[in-house]
Enzyme design. Sequence first.
Site, PDB file in Angstrom:
ATOM      1  N   LYS A 272       2.005  -7.651 -14.850  1.00 48.04           N
ATOM      2  CA  LYS A 272       2.416  -8.497 -15.552  1.00 48.04           C
ATOM      3  C   LYS A 272       2.993  -7.828 -16.888  1.00 48.04           C
ATOM      4  O   LYS A 272       4.327  -8.338 -17.174  1.00 48.04           O
ATOM      5  CB  LYS A 272       1.486  -9.855 -15.842  1.00 48.04           C
ATOM      6  CG  LYS A 272       2.052 -10.724 -16.567  1.00 48.04           C
ATOM      7  CD  LYS A 272       0.865 -11.595 -17.207  1.00 48.04           C
ATOM      8  CE  LYS A 272       0.273 -12.557 -16.189  1.00 48.04           C
ATOM      9  NZ  LYS A 272       1.013 -13.775 -15.821  1.00 48.04           N
TER      10      LYS A 272
ATOM     11  N   ARG B  43      -3.664 -13.292 -21.249  1.00 50.71           N
ATOM     12  CA  ARG B  43      -3.910 -13.181 -19.601  1.00 50.71           C
ATOM     13  C   ARG B  43      -4.052 -11.747 -19.336  1.00 50.71           C
ATOM     14  O   ARG B  43      -3.481 -10.676 -19.916  1.00 50.71           O
ATOM     15  CB  ARG B  43      -2.494 -13.567 -19.209  1.00 50.71           C
ATOM     16  CG  ARG B  43      -2.077 -15.009 -19.251  1.00 50.71           C
ATOM     17  CD  ARG B  43      -0.768 -15.426 -18.492  1.00 50.71           C
ATOM     18  NE  ARG B  43      -0.392 -16.589 -18.473  1.00 50.71           N
ATOM     19  CZ  ARG B  43       0.429 -17.338 -19.444  1.00 50.71           C
ATOM     20  NH1 ARG B  43       0.824 -16.615 -20.421  1.00 50.71           N
ATOM     21  NH2 ARG B  43       0.470 -18.555 -19.206  1.00 50.71           N
TER      22      ARG B  43
ATOM     23  N   GLY C 271      -5.332 -14.979  -9.401  1.00 55.48           N
ATOM     24  CA  GLY C 271      -6.469 -15.919  -9.662  1.00 55.48           C
ATOM     25  C   GLY C 271      -7.858 -15.333  -9.988  1.00 55.48           C
ATOM     26  O   GLY C 271      -8.636 -15.844  -9.920  1.00 55.48           O
TER      27      GLY C 271
ATOM     28  N   MET D   4      -8.993 -13.047 -12.173  1.00 56.99           N
ATOM     29  CA  MET D   4      -9.383 -12.702 -13.567  1.00 56.99           C
ATOM     30  C   MET D   4      -8.986 -13.972 -14.611  1.00 56.99           C
ATOM     31  O   MET D   4      -8.435 -14.899 -13.944  1.00 56.99           O
ATOM     32  CB  MET D   4      -8.838 -11.462 -14.087  1.00 56.99           C
ATOM     33  CG  MET D   4      -9.632 -10.205 -13.302  1.00 56.99           C
ATOM     34  SD  MET D   4      -9.166  -8.588 -14.117  1.00 56.99           S
ATOM     35  CE  MET D   4      -7.283  -8.971 -13.580  1.00 56.99           C
TER      36      MET D   4
ATOM     37  N   ARG E 293       8.496 -11.506 -10.178  1.00 52.78           N
ATOM     38  CA  ARG E 293       7.821 -10.701  -9.135  1.00 52.78           C
ATOM     39  C   ARG E 293       8.595 -10.721  -7.722  1.00 52.78           C
ATOM     40  O   ARG E 293       9.388 -11.713  -7.534  1.00 52.78           O
ATOM     41  CB  ARG E 293       6.654 -10.898  -8.900  1.00 52.78           C
ATOM     42  CG  ARG E 293       5.927 -12.293  -8.718  1.00 52.78           C
ATOM     43  CD  ARG E 293       4.631 -12.471  -8.536  1.00 52.78           C
ATOM     44  NE  ARG E 293       4.382 -14.058  -8.448  1.00 52.78           N
ATOM     45  CZ  ARG E 293       3.354 -14.725  -8.831  1.00 52.78           C
ATOM     46  NH1 ARG E 293       2.409 -14.083  -9.239  1.00 52.78           N
ATOM     47  NH2 ARG E 293       3.093 -15.889  -8.745  1.00 52.78           N
TER      48      ARG E 293
ATOM     49  N   HIS F 180     -11.323  -9.237  26.782  1.00 55.75           N
ATOM     50  CA  HIS F 180     -10.223  -9.310  27.901  1.00 55.75           C
ATOM     51  C   HIS F 180      -9.121  -9.987  27.996  1.00 55.75           C
ATOM     52  O   HIS F 180      -7.956  -9.597  27.847  1.00 55.75           O
ATOM     53  CB  HIS F 180     -10.974  -9.711  28.987  1.00 55.75           C
ATOM     54  CG  HIS F 180     -10.448  -9.418  30.351  1.00 55.75           C
ATOM     55  ND1 HIS F 180      -9.514 -10.355  30.845  1.00 55.75           N
ATOM     56  CD2 HIS F 180      -9.790  -8.281  31.352  1.00 55.75           C
ATOM     57  CE1 HIS F 180      -9.048 -10.035  32.119  1.00 55.75           C
ATOM     58  NE2 HIS F 180      -9.189  -8.921  32.269  1.00 55.75           N
TER      59      HIS F 180
ATOM     60  N   SER G  24      -0.003  11.804  28.426  1.00 56.49           N
ATOM     61  CA  SER G  24       0.136  10.418  27.841  1.00 56.49           C
ATOM     62  C   SER G  24      -1.497  10.090  26.897  1.00 56.49           C
ATOM     63  O   SER G  24      -2.172  10.077  27.899  1.00 56.49           O
ATOM     64  CB  SER G  24       0.545   9.352  28.543  1.00 56.49           C
ATOM     65  OG  SER G  24       0.715   8.041  28.043  1.00 56.49           O
TER      66      SER G  24
ATOM     67  N   CYS H 205      -0.266   5.711  25.135  1.00 58.59           N
ATOM     68  CA  CYS H 205       0.133   4.389  25.894  1.00 58.59           C
ATOM     69  C   CYS H 205      -1.178   3.340  25.719  1.00 58.59           C
ATOM     70  O   CYS H 205      -1.363   2.454  26.319  1.00 58.59           O
ATOM     71  CB  CYS H 205       0.223   4.659  27.652  1.00 58.59           C
ATOM     72  SG  CYS H 205      -1.041   5.531  28.403  1.00 58.59           S
TER      73      CYS H 205
ATOM     74  N   TYR I 268       6.872   9.882  22.243  1.00 61.82           N
ATOM     75  CA  TYR I 268       7.277   8.546  22.510  1.00 61.82           C
ATOM     76  C   TYR I 268       5.985   7.814  22.046  1.00 61.82           C
ATOM     77  O   TYR I 268       4.811   8.443  22.304  1.00 61.82           O
ATOM     78  CB  TYR I 268       7.902   8.066  23.693  1.00 61.82           C
ATOM     79  CG  TYR I 268       7.147   8.120  24.875  1.00 61.82           C
ATOM     80  CD1 TYR I 268       6.192   7.200  25.393  1.00 61.82           C
ATOM     81  CD2 TYR I 268       7.202   9.471  25.591  1.00 61.82           C
ATOM     82  CE1 TYR I 268       5.490   7.398  26.372  1.00 61.82           C
ATOM     83  CE2 TYR I 268       6.166   9.950  26.450  1.00 61.82           C
ATOM     84  CZ  TYR I 268       5.272   8.905  26.844  1.00 61.82           C
ATOM     85  OH  TYR I 268       4.492   8.785  28.185  1.00 61.82           O
TER      86      TYR I 268
END
Lengths: 883, 883
Positions: free
Chosen positions: A28, A98, A107, A109, A342, A458, A766, A833, A853
């Site tokens: 801030k 602040r 929110g 502090m 912000r 699953h 893989s 994979c 990949y």
Amino acid sequence: MSGKKYVYLFADGCAEGQGAWRDLLGGKGAGLAEMTNLGIRVPPGFTISTEACLAYYAAGNRYPDGLQDQILTTLHKVEASAGSVFGDREQPLLLSVRSGAPISMPGMMDTVLNIGLNDQTVEGLIKTSNDPRFAYDAYRRFVTMFGNVVMGVPHEAFEALLEEAKRQERVQNDSDLSAEALRTLVEPMKTMVQERTGRAFPNRPRDQLRMSIEAVFASWYNDRAVVYRRLNNIPETLGTGVNVQTMVFGNRGADSGTGVAFTRDPSTGEKYLFGEYLANAQGEDVVAGIRDPQPLGSLQQLMPEVYAQLAQVGETLEQHFRDVQDIEFTIQNGRLYLLQTRSGKRTAPAAVRIAVDMVHEGLLDEREAVMRVAPEQIDQLLHPMIDPMAEKTVLASGLPASPGAASGRVVFTAEEAVRRQEGGERVLLVRNETSPEDIRGMHAAQGILTARGGMTSHAAVVARGMGRSCVVGCRELAINESSGYCHIGQAEVRAGDFLTIDGASGQVIRGQAPLVEADLGGDFAELMAWADKYRRLGVRCNADTPEDAEIARRFGAEGVGLCRTEHMFFAEDRIMAVRQMIVADEPEPRQEALAQILPMQKSDFKGMFRIMDGLPVTVRLLDPPLHEFLPHALEEIGELAAYMRRPAREVRRRVESLNESNPMLGHRGCRLGITSPEIYQMQVQAILEAACELKREGIEVFPEIMVPLVGYVEELAIVKRHIDETAERVMQELNIRVDYAVGTMMELPRASFTADAIAREAEFFSFGTNDLTQTSLGLSRDDAGMFLPHYVEHEIMEHDPFVVLDEEGVGELVEIGVERGRQTRPELKIGICGEHGGEPNSIAFCHRKALDYVSCSPYRVPIARLAAAQAALRDTEADRTSS
Amino acid sequence: MSGKKYVYLFADGCAEGQGAWRDLLGGKGAGLAEMTNLGIRVPPGFTISTEACLAYYAAGNRYPDGLQDQILTTLHKVEASAGSVFGDREQPLLLSVRSGAPISMPGMMDTVLNIGLNDQTVEGLIKTSNDPRFAYDAYRRFVTMFGNVVMGVPHEAFEALLEEAKRQERVQNDSDLSAEALRTLVEPMKTMVQERTGRAFPNRPRDQLRMSIEAVFASWYNDRAVVYRRLNNIPETLGTGVNVQTMVFGNRGADSGTGVAFTRDPSTGEKYLFGEYLANAQGEDVVAGIRDPQPLGSLQQLMPEVYAQLAQVGETLEQHFRDVQDIEFTIQNGRLYLLQTRSGKRTAPAAVRIAVDMVHEGLLDEREAVMRVAPEQIDQLLHPMIDPMAEKTVLASGLPASPGAASGRVVFTAEEAVRRQEGGERVLLVRNETSPEDIRGMHAAQGILTARGGMTSHAAVVARGMGRSCVVGCRELAINESSGYCHIGQAEVRAGDFLTIDGASGQVIRGQAPLVEADLGGDFAELMAWADKYRRLGVRCNADTPEDAEIARRFGAEGVGLCRTEHMFFAEDRIMAVRQMIVADEPEPRQEALAQILPMQKSDFKGMFRIMDGLPVTVRLLDPPLHEFLPHALEEIGELAAYMRRPAREVRRRVESLNESNPMLGHRGCRLGITSPEIYQMQVQAILEAACELKREGIEVFPEIMVPLVGYVEELAIVKRHIDETAERVMQELNIRVDYAVGTMMELPRASFTADAIAREAEFFSFGTNDLTQTSLGLSRDDAGMFLPHYVEHEIMEHDPFVVLDEEGVGELVEIGVERGRQTRPELKIGICGEHGGEPNSIAFCHRKALDYVSCSPYRVPIARLAAAQAALRDTEADRTSS
């Protein structure tokens, strides 16, 4: 002034700090300094640095040397800028205090407003505002807030006095209380504070200021803040800044007000000033919900010049910060003050549109645009969503296991799902939990809802793989399958009734909620094209069916990285043959069953190869333990026995003999291929025949045959020899040759350690990081539900290791495997994979470890493309910074 | 003579080669050279080197340059020494050609005898021997052997002709055939060879010799030899030597004969000339079993001077080779010839006695003696054995799973075993297979016999741990439990009948076979004392009960490396409380159950600590998944419900909810300790109270509390905090302090990778290589029976990895764990407590990797002590060699 500088002034278009000093001034404070320097009007004030905060703790909760002096000296400059004096009886300056940490902790502090009021200065406020009611209202608000925040008296105690006053004045709302009533509230409040705390309410403004600043320092260690930091991995050692600022008031009449503005629409990304405004009000009132704010348009009508100023400020800030701004402002008597700015949070569609638009506007380059969209976020864009405008009746909620919304008629069994779907109906599969036998039903359904299981159950894993929406662990779901209905929360839902689930929120909704389809063109396509330009990692898909492969190609997959052949085994028209093959003790019935399965597998492979048209397709040979395919209910065993024309007792004994204590570590993968070579032989024959026949049609096919669960190079050598023999035989019989490769799935720690040897036989690796996680961590995915949530919640693990790749354990094995594999065979193609192939942190890891990949479920392909691009760009960035 | 030297003469007390040149000359050739140089009479001859063999292959199966010349030149020297000439019609020299590889491959390759005979030279043989029958017999033997070995005609074809001759002469035995009959056999045999092979039988002695030598070269690659080398890891590249040697004949009359002698008794180790002798015979006749050999004493009576010569030669060889010699000799007309000498194989008791005696005789030093006994061998010494002199009826055989013999009355259930044992009976537990619920019954029994399971089945592993004899996988065992009998092979055995098993041979024997107890004193104790002097590794035991600990101390254990507390949970008098603790959903009944278990655990620990009196005791906190302790039969669930005063349905649901798909990777180890801290708290309280109370009695106790299955340092940190809190509370309450340490079991790959972090919390590591093998190799010990035997048989794995530590996979994890752990904490104490802790190869590995100790089952403690000493001595040896 002696020693270290702790206090940084901002006033009159000139700040001692700047926007880049977040660590020193907090977010801030840095923003206020930056805005001041940009010539934007903010109420003058100063920021006490985080260093002062840390020094305060270091000194045993005492102001460090020099701080008090610096505060007073700087306060004088603020007074000069504001044209009023703190504690003055004529023209009193009021202050806000602040918190503001380097990393936002919204929110968490404390804040104190209207500091400087007492029985004397309130008279001055009456004079300058010419509004006694406003002044007394400010006074009682101050006493309430200070008493609560700084002196620790519960809010309710002040509320009680306020209610009493309203009762006496017979009014409903705070705003209806008279000036006199407000005035007479102050003294009882102060008395109450003294009674409760044993300390007098401080009347000297300087005491009020000091106590407020110390309260903000202390709030860094309040419970909420400590928990929040732990949850968000924010170090304690950062400390907070404290912003002391002149009060401005939006409740000074019709030419005053307060509001919030976004420089672009955070839902759609459209470029216009979006926000809300409340005339003659303070920010608090908006938060308290006493009055409903109006769209920003109302400000344009009320004060067109101020609106124009705001638009101008918004433009300036957006150009300066090169991102959408979320602005808080107050108008006091026609003067616009900016309180905060912000980066604005935005939805996924907005994020994409804003990034693309900003490139077109010249505000960002393509690389920056690619970095601006969080990969996980775009998951939302790929699935149908419930129309946000529609009404809906939410019956219950579960865990959002696989995104997208789905509607369909409720069915309770996989068979019913298949039957109805074949009859042309859209169905939703509702079960306590799912098992591999339900795969076809899950595929037939629009979505899956389960009563039990977690994010890695699953149902969740398979549904994500298939791109089906899925909600799991819906505790308010109670199924009475035999009677054909279930309860969801209070409602009764019968089989055949319509139901909708939202896999992104976990909501279960009555009836057919209207859905909106995903749009993969336009901005999305443009952004993805940029991503593809900058990434180095290839992105393939895990697809078991031609349908999945089709979707994945649409999403940009560059091949299939994992085709699990076992899913093909569960189809209703072949499961009996599969079971006969497994149960058969002798070669003849086994060969007979394999001969039945062969043409089906071949046609599966043809479908898959055709879609992938020249792209590589990695086919994993049969992996799971055979008993996964077997029936366990007595009735089903009877059916199988009848099909095989064998005594039920014999079949049952054989089924039981295949049971395992730890199937995950049992007789599966290439171990099957070695003890029962005829199964792999059939599969290889199907792959090669499919490839040869398509090649004859002119379609290029490049099958990569993957051998699972290799731990010893000897295993791969044996299986590879069988593969090559079968392939050679097929190619000679069909008189055509295709290129194919043989490689292995790396899923055992021992495979990584012996990767140099294994690479002598393997043309590709893989990494099956699902199983590698299970083995490295000794953690069964099916059973981890008993403690994994506890572990993640208590931060024993940073993440669920089945979601985010565990770099310390599994990651080191990947690294060892890559290094040793390439030692033997530098051109070794290496991919991943497991489920991690679609998770951004894990993808970044794969990029850093020089894999070729990643492969992931079809719906995660775009996420992977974007994440791979970001990993590559971050790398370039790091290179540039270090060189 | 040109080029490389291939041929090495030995004759007349002087050899060109020497005993150390095994690689060049093969074992047999080196032995012949050495004996010749020692002045011992061996038939003169020469050795063709392994280099010649390899050159022969390299040249495409042709003699390399110079070989033929060298053979002929050397042959002349042999002729000179023998006083006869190869191929001479008057005084023909006959030769033998024998293989001889650097590593012994008994019976795998070829031999040809009597080379040099044809129709002319046989007449010379008749003249010099004055024995036509002998000469023709030698001739037809030569044709048979050469035809078979060199020319490939099956032995049966020669047999048929021989049978025909016997039929015609109407005699029963070969030895009854007349000289004439033998003479007339030769020509038909040669004709038959020509008909079958298309090649004439060679009559020129030089051709015979060359073809024989080439046949021996070729036999290096015959099927048997290839398989044998693969099974025994003998490299193909060694090649074989070929020994060409003058024939001597033991069948030349009463002053001839042949025999075998050991310089010490291979069964007992006693020092005297032990062996067998057959007068007027050739070695072949002994092998063919036509006549029974006599004890060597018969030679002493027949030819006392020759016997004295033999004794003298034996002494010379033993002194020279410094080991017991196994000697083959032939006496031809009163002259003693040595044909071969090698180290004699011996039983375990003999090995120990010989090693110790040789130190006393000054032949060996202590270090050498320690190296002379194979650690695995002494296992036999530690258990009772069946009296080798006793008669016995073997009913069937199974796998020898745990050594020692045991007799007892047959029982079919664990309960019955406990009941009868408490009644003072000795019992033998006979089951299809065992499970953790049978532990107490197994302990109560003298031995265990199962129908199913392999060497690493539950029964096998637990029995080895307990030192109970065990035979598993006895396929001829069929149990009819409900009717109270079983069949073993053809016999019916009823419950209560006596039965004996031999866990070293796998035999199952009817009735009570007489047993001989182990003797741990005398030579054995002396040898072990030397071993202890030279080893660096500590040796502890895995013991769960005071009884086991007692045995282990007797065997020399230096502490307990693994005390598994869960075995204590299965005791009949506590299992109900344990089950209540597990099933209880609420804290109160759980605490109540824990309070019941606490004093029992405490008394267990006291017993254990008392026996270990000051030695460290590593107690592992509860490890297995809780459902292992739960009942699964409906009846038992009912009992538990009644005990808990809860509805059976509820208990059943809870039992089912604890079921896991892969319990090995499930909710167990420290994961339990974290989600249910009260269990570990009870255990730690029991440990500390036991330790404190004993200390007050003056007994020193050093408990090491081991936390199982740690994968994340955070897990250990949490559990350790709980341990320290409980320990502190107990010590304050009892007002006495004891030293204790907290460490962890290393059994997950991730633990090794993060060992540096884990060592911040852990004061010791103990590698649980059983589980580390399961995780690294993805191999469930319980399920591996489906393929592991196939893998070992086909050499996919060199050894069963649950028996011999897998150095490439598991070993690398141990190495990483040791290195990283000591990086953080250089004084970290590190041990191993898996089954491998008692296996010599694995112990050598632990020595090389600088572990502090191994821990193994009580009966393997002496094996481990010896193996550790050998590892250390080998190390010193290697150091000396390299420096």
